[in-house]
Design an enzyme around this catalytic site. Sequence first.
Site, PDB file in Angstrom:
ATOM      1  CB  CYS A  50      -0.946   0.026   1.129  1.00 47.43           C
ATOM      2  SG  CYS A  50      -2.101  -1.518   1.023  1.00 47.43           S
ATOM      3  CB  THR A  51       3.997   2.172   1.646  1.00 51.21           C
ATOM      4  OG1 THR A  51       3.292   2.017   3.001  1.00 51.21           O
ATOM      5  CG2 THR A  51       4.924   3.272   1.727  1.00 51.21           C
TER       6      THR A  51
END
Length: 184
Positions: free
Chosen positions: A78-79
């Site tokens: 997600c980062t």
Amino acid sequence: MLCMMKNTLPHFLTMILLLVCINFKVRAQAEKSPLAVGDQMPSFSLTDQSGKVFNSADHFGKNILVIYFYPKDESMVCTKEACSFRDSFNDFTKAGARVIGINGGTVASHKAFSEHYKLPFTLLSDPDNKVYHLFGVQNKMFMTGRETFIVDLHGKIVFAYEAMMQGKKHADDALAFIKAHGVK
């Protein structure tokens, strides 16, 4: 006593089986199939990382919307995905697109995530996954799903992409689509 147990065991097992079947049926009805190209985007309101209410209907006709659903702030994939949208943010803006990330995290979590990685776009908190369900985003591997949608100025879905482990590819493919198709 043993005779009573023999008679009640089949009824007990039947009852358990019935409850399991009902649970699967209810879950199947609750899960909508994902929105597809050509579908109208549903209207929704959620709170952003600054505590402001974001109404999707306010953006019809003003911006192309790049809406990406992701499982969790600060997780590895997600980062990478968020940073990819951040790194391409100027290109999305030049193309007339507004980038929006959505997940079930809190406003505070989104604010911290946004500040930590200097994310210049909107992150919306969907604590009950209502918008996830409106879009039909399916859970994967015991997590909420990862899907990206591009919505044109008329509120129509013109691009949909789903890949759980290729976070960076969501931003790359969305931007490539906008550039190649001149989305309006």
